[in-house]
Design a protein around this motif. Structure first.
Motif, PDB file in Angstrom:
ATOM      1  N   PRO A 184      -4.973  12.925  -4.793  1.00  0.00           N
ATOM      2  CA  PRO A 184      -4.780  12.915  -3.335  1.00  0.00           C
ATOM      3  C   PRO A 184      -5.815  11.748  -2.762  1.00  0.00           C
ATOM      4  N   ASP A 185      -5.306  11.075  -1.640  1.00  0.00           N
ATOM      5  CA  ASP A 185      -5.977  10.490  -0.605  1.00  0.00           C
ATOM      6  C   ASP A 185      -6.783  11.454   0.069  1.00  0.00           C
ATOM      7  N   VAL A 186      -6.200  12.394   0.605  1.00  0.00           N
ATOM      8  CA  VAL A 186      -6.799  13.450   1.513  1.00  0.00           C
ATOM      9  C   VAL A 186      -6.652  14.766   0.942  1.00  0.00           C
ATOM     10  N   ALA A 187      -7.610  15.675   0.977  1.00  0.00           N
ATOM     11  CA  ALA A 187      -7.517  17.123   0.676  1.00  0.00           C
ATOM     12  C   ALA A 187      -7.813  18.016   1.573  1.00  0.00           C
ATOM     13  N   GLY A 245     -10.376   6.951  10.414  1.00  0.00           N
ATOM     14  CA  GLY A 245      -9.611   5.555   9.816  1.00  0.00           C
ATOM     15  C   GLY A 245      -8.450   5.883   9.040  1.00  0.00           C
ATOM     16  N   VAL A 246      -8.043   7.288   8.816  1.00  0.00           N
ATOM     17  CA  VAL A 246      -6.897   7.449   7.891  1.00  0.00           C
ATOM     18  C   VAL A 246      -5.897   6.996   8.863  1.00  0.00           C
ATOM     19  N   ARG A 247      -4.780   6.448   7.958  1.00  0.00           N
ATOM     20  CA  ARG A 247      -3.525   5.888   8.398  1.00  0.00           C
ATOM     21  C   ARG A 247      -2.512   7.194   9.013  1.00  0.00           C
ATOM     22  N   MET A 248      -2.525   7.584  10.352  1.00  0.00           N
ATOM     23  CA  MET A 248      -1.711   8.520  10.850  1.00  0.00           C
ATOM     24  C   MET A 248      -0.768   8.143  11.795  1.00  0.00           C
ATOM     25  N   HIS A 272       5.289  10.182   8.460  1.00  0.00           N
ATOM     26  CA  HIS A 272       6.467  11.327   7.777  1.00  0.00           C
ATOM     27  C   HIS A 272       6.509  10.421   6.081  1.00  0.00           C
ATOM     28  N   ARG A 273       6.017   9.345   5.889  1.00  0.00           N
ATOM     29  CA  ARG A 273       6.111   8.595   4.692  1.00  0.00           C
ATOM     30  C   ARG A 273       5.326   9.128   3.605  1.00  0.00           C
ATOM     31  N   GLY A 274       4.229  10.046   3.925  1.00  0.00           N
ATOM     32  CA  GLY A 274       3.240  10.480   2.913  1.00  0.00           C
ATOM     33  C   GLY A 274       3.620  11.557   2.162  1.00  0.00           C
ATOM     34  N   ASP A 275       3.111  11.740   0.696  1.00  0.00           N
ATOM     35  CA  ASP A 275       3.492  12.829   0.031  1.00  0.00           C
ATOM     36  C   ASP A 275       2.530  14.040   0.269  1.00  0.00           C
ATOM     37  N   PHE A 276       3.107  15.067   0.261  1.00  0.00           N
ATOM     38  CA  PHE A 276       2.476  16.507   0.590  1.00  0.00           C
ATOM     39  C   PHE A 276       2.645  17.337  -0.342  1.00  0.00           C
ATOM     40  N   THR A 277       1.592  18.196  -0.880  1.00  0.00           N
ATOM     41  CA  THR A 277       1.865  19.340  -1.679  1.00  0.00           C
ATOM     42  C   THR A 277       0.960  20.514  -1.040  1.00  0.00           C
ATOM     43  N   ASN A 278       1.510  21.521  -1.125  1.00  0.00           N
ATOM     44  CA  ASN A 278       0.720  22.679  -0.701  1.00  0.00           C
ATOM     45  C   ASN A 278       0.621  23.487  -1.813  1.00  0.00           C
ATOM     46  N   LEU A 279      -0.773  23.786  -2.212  1.00  0.00           N
ATOM     47  CA  LEU A 279      -1.252  24.556  -3.351  1.00  0.00           C
ATOM     48  C   LEU A 279      -1.723  25.778  -2.884  1.00  0.00           C
ATOM     49  N   MET A 310       0.958  -1.165   0.165  1.00  0.00           N
ATOM     50  CA  MET A 310      -0.052   0.130  -0.047  1.00  0.00           C
ATOM     51  C   MET A 310       0.878   1.543  -0.214  1.00  0.00           C
ATOM     52  N   ARG A 311       0.547   2.095  -0.731  1.00  0.00           N
ATOM     53  CA  ARG A 311       1.490   3.288  -0.899  1.00  0.00           C
ATOM     54  C   ARG A 311       1.299   4.464   0.250  1.00  0.00           C
ATOM     55  N   PRO A 312       2.159   5.189   0.441  1.00  0.00           N
ATOM     56  CA  PRO A 312       1.683   6.031   1.589  1.00  0.00           C
ATOM     57  C   PRO A 312       0.392   6.761   1.324  1.00  0.00           C
ATOM     58  N   ALA A 313      -0.138   7.634   2.314  1.00  0.00           N
ATOM     59  CA  ALA A 313      -1.003   8.425   1.962  1.00  0.00           C
ATOM     60  C   ALA A 313      -0.694   9.883   1.277  1.00  0.00           C
ATOM     61  N   ARG A 314      -1.302  10.408   0.204  1.00  0.00           N
ATOM     62  CA  ARG A 314      -1.006  11.546  -0.411  1.00  0.00           C
ATOM     63  C   ARG A 314      -2.047  12.687  -0.054  1.00  0.00           C
ATOM     64  N   PHE A 315      -1.692  13.791   0.578  1.00  0.00           N
ATOM     65  CA  PHE A 315      -2.316  15.024   1.084  1.00  0.00           C
ATOM     66  C   PHE A 315      -1.923  16.101   0.384  1.00  0.00           C
ATOM     67  N   VAL A 316      -2.932  16.731  -0.106  1.00  0.00           N
ATOM     68  CA  VAL A 316      -2.854  17.857  -1.003  1.00  0.00           C
ATOM     69  C   VAL A 316      -3.760  19.141  -0.210  1.00  0.00           C
ATOM     70  N   ALA A 317      -3.138  20.322   0.104  1.00  0.00           N
ATOM     71  CA  ALA A 317      -3.827  21.383   0.742  1.00  0.00           C
ATOM     72  C   ALA A 317      -4.182  22.486  -0.190  1.00  0.00           C
ATOM     73  N   LEU A 318      -5.335  23.047  -0.126  1.00  0.00           N
ATOM     74  CA  LEU A 318      -5.673  24.029  -0.827  1.00  0.00           C
ATOM     75  C   LEU A 318      -6.259  25.210  -0.061  1.00  0.00           C
ATOM     76  N   GLY A 319      -5.991  26.311  -0.653  1.00  0.00           N
ATOM     77  CA  GLY A 319      -6.675  27.701   0.266  1.00  0.00           C
ATOM     78  C   GLY A 319      -5.952  28.749   0.046  1.00  0.00           C
ATOM     79  N   ASP A 320      -6.113  29.661   1.224  1.00  0.00           N
ATOM     80  CA  ASP A 320      -5.328  30.840   1.136  1.00  0.00           C
ATOM     81  C   ASP A 320      -4.081  30.824   2.242  1.00  0.00           C
ATOM     82  N   SER A 321      -3.632  32.195   2.533  1.00  0.00           N
ATOM     83  CA  SER A 321      -2.797  32.472   3.470  1.00  0.00           C
ATOM     84  C   SER A 321      -2.830  31.641   4.852  1.00  0.00           C
ATOM     85  N   LEU A 322      -3.605  31.304   5.438  1.00  0.00           N
ATOM     86  CA  LEU A 322      -3.922  30.569   6.339  1.00  0.00           C
ATOM     87  C   LEU A 322      -3.207  29.202   6.033  1.00  0.00           C
TER      88      LEU A 322
END
Length: 289
Positions: A69-72, A195-198, A39-46, A1-13
């Protein structure tokens, strides 16, 4: 199973303003990503400063969907309230399209509702109340759409943390490092609950020394003030008219009419959304701040 992929969308916060590290910002989303799948997940902050719901829909969403992404996380709307062009119908329609796109892709959504800027800035009631109505409308839309699309929702628009100065940076609009850590901790707990792998939760204690009062005042007088002017310069003439209307209704004892009108506009915006097609999604989770 690949690590969870997390992408963040939004503003200055979500960009991380208020939590400086090196020559840039870190913020709650990066702190949360550090505890995603050990710490093995992929993270992109847009996210970027000044973003409105239109920017998230038109500029950030396409890039996010390409990453599958798995989580956004989608945290946006405050900048919309600080514009003369604010339209809760447009905000609702844009957010519905963003949430729907992630739901269709099977991405778990993380959403957050936030306190209104007028209260955080300590503005007089005549100025703060119109801004508060706008932010309440945005929060109502976020609550409704979070339930509609099975998002994990963090309720952070009120509670003791909003009045704790240690949680906020010098501009009173962005969390301090401690505040960003609280948002990350609460989000971590909610994702774990569904149930997200944390991995390990981020620490609640700041890593860096709290800026001195002199440093905070200097930042506010330079970069911070410029930030506020850029975000709401076009709103000022309209806000003064709204304040005049606020005072007029208060003198007549009819202030509730303004609240009712804002509530009706929000209800109409939600009612005008297209019907929801059957799609995967779990019931929304919520946490009081």
């Amino acid at each position: 199973m690949r690590p969870a992929r997390f992408v963040a969308l939004g503003d200055s916060l979500t960009e991380g303003v208020g939590d400086p590290t090196g020559n840039g910002w870190r913020g709650w989303a990066a702190l949360l990503a550090g505890g995603l799948a050990d710490h093995r997940g992929d993270f992109t902050n847009l996210a970027f400063s000044g973003a409105q719901t239109r920017d998230v829909l038109e500029r950030q969403l396409p890039a996010a969907l390409d990453l599958r992404p798995d989580v956004a996380s989608v945290v946006v709307g405050v900048n919309d309230t600080l514009r003369a062009t604010f339209d809760i119908h447009a905000v609702a329609a844009r957010l519905d399209r963003v949430y729907s796109a992630f739901a269709e892709q099977g991405t778990l959504l993380l959403t957050v509702c936030l306190p209104d800027p007028g209260t955080m800035l300590g503005l007089p009631a005549a100025l703060a109340n119109p801004l508060a109505r706008r932010q309440r409308a945005v929060n109502t839309v976020v609550h409704a759409l979070s339930e509609r699309y099975g998002a994990v929702h963090l309720h952070a628009c009120d509670g003791a943390w909003t009045m704790d100065r240690a949680m906020w940076s010098a501009d009173r609009l962005h969390p301090s490092e401690r505040g960003h850590r609280q948002l990350a901790l609460r989000s971590h707990a909610l994702l774990t609950k569904v149930g997200v792998r944390m991995g390990h939760a981020p620490s609640a204690e700041p890593e860096f020394a709290v800026p001195t009062r002199r440093a905070s005042v200097w930042w506010l007088a330079t970069a911070g003030t410029a930030w506020v002017v850029r975000r709401c310069g076009d709103l000022l003439p309209q806000l003064l008219r709204l304040a005049t209307d606020e005072l007029r209704h208060r003198a007549r004892g009819t202030s509730k009419r303004l609240d009712l009108s804002a509530s009706q506009a929000c209800a109409a915006a939600l009612a005008s959304l297209p019907p929801l097609s059957a799609m995967p999604g779990a019931p929304a989770e919520a946490e009081a701040a």
